[in-house]
Design a protein around this motif. Sequence first.
Motif, mmCIF file in Angstrom:
data_model
loop_
_atom_site.group_PDB
_atom_site.id
_atom_site.type_symbol
_atom_site.label_atom_id
_atom_site.label_comp_id
_atom_site.label_asym_id
_atom_site.label_seq_id
_atom_site.Cartn_x
_atom_site.Cartn_y
_atom_site.Cartn_z
ATOM 1 N N VAL A 215 14.136 -8.790 -38.861
ATOM 2 C CA VAL A 215 15.168 -8.195 -38.209
ATOM 3 C C VAL A 215 15.205 -6.962 -37.646
ATOM 4 O O VAL A 215 15.378 -6.349 -36.970
ATOM 5 C CB VAL A 215 16.427 -8.566 -39.389
ATOM 6 C CG1 VAL A 215 17.816 -7.910 -38.833
ATOM 7 C CG2 VAL A 215 16.858 -9.957 -39.428
ATOM 8 N N ALA A 216 14.348 -5.972 -38.558
ATOM 9 C CA ALA A 216 14.360 -4.793 -38.483
ATOM 10 C C ALA A 216 13.567 -4.326 -37.157
ATOM 11 O O ALA A 216 13.729 -3.464 -36.441
ATOM 12 C CB ALA A 216 13.731 -3.936 -39.835
ATOM 13 N N ASN A 217 12.579 -5.336 -36.878
ATOM 14 C CA ASN A 217 11.555 -5.103 -35.820
ATOM 15 C C ASN A 217 12.260 -5.804 -34.606
ATOM 16 O O ASN A 217 11.614 -5.447 -33.453
ATOM 17 C CB ASN A 217 10.225 -5.496 -36.088
ATOM 18 C CG ASN A 217 9.641 -4.728 -37.159
ATOM 19 O OD1 ASN A 217 9.815 -3.491 -37.277
ATOM 20 N ND2 ASN A 217 8.703 -5.408 -38.162
ATOM 21 N N GLY A 218 12.735 -7.055 -34.792
ATOM 22 C CA GLY A 218 12.990 -7.868 -33.624
ATOM 23 C C GLY A 218 14.624 -7.501 -33.237
ATOM 24 O O GLY A 218 14.902 -8.196 -31.988
ATOM 25 N N CYS A 219 15.425 -6.793 -33.641
ATOM 26 C CA CYS A 219 16.820 -6.567 -33.496
ATOM 27 C C CYS A 219 17.004 -4.972 -33.303
ATOM 28 O O CYS A 219 17.437 -4.450 -34.307
ATOM 29 C CB CYS A 219 17.751 -7.399 -34.610
ATOM 30 S SG CYS A 219 17.665 -9.067 -34.468
#
Length: 264
Positions: A215-219
């Motif tokens: 989530v941190a890297n993809g959003c």
Amino acid sequence: RAVPMLAARVPTVALSSPRRHVRGKASIASKKPAARVVATRAMPEGPYPELAVFDLDACFWDEEMYTLRDIVDPARSVRGNLGNGVGEGVVSAMSGNTAITINPGALRALQDFHAGKYPGMRIAAASSADTPLAVRIGRSALDVLEIVPGVTARAVFAIGWPEGFDGNMQIGRTPPLSSNKSQTHFPILRRETGVGYDRMLFFDDCNWGDHCAAVANGCRDEMTGLGPVVVRTPRGLQVAEWEKGLELYRERVEKRAPAEPPKL
């Protein structure tokens, strides 16, 4: 300390005719995408996240819903001390012979949120519960477990949203949801709530995969390039981890704030 001015994300959830909560559905996202607008007015970024997002199984509460077989029976609820000086209420919901109990950090977070300690913040769920039955069991637990006497977890998750709105409760993996929260749960949360990724705080046990990293890297927010602040809770959400999440978010806000001009 001065705070940065960023474009506010304002949801255009239909206030006059809100979506209704339907128990037992594997996904609560509407089949037709909600109308939405990115507002252009500036809004200062406060010290608290605009959206605190909780994984449910083994994070918000202690059990994994896929291991259970029975919808929660309200008549068998276990009452006890809710802690934090709030009094007695339903501390465990019974699914068959299994007691589902909210973890200490999640309980404290929702009690303090209910008390209005976090201005500007609302809360949401992002759970990839394995089966439609697991989703139904989880929803039935939310309808029974209490945060303060007489107020259920489901009622606290609803605070700050239009009546009947359920877009903040992304539970399951039946389409349009999936097992990948970064590809489904969080884009839907952003669309439904109008809150940018960089103004979210996310808690997940990450015992079955590193959802926090995904989530941190993809959003990432289009303007700032930042994703949600994330905290792993491998033993379930504890009070120290809730406080750590708030501190990490506050530190990010302070780092993004413009430097104060020197005094003459």
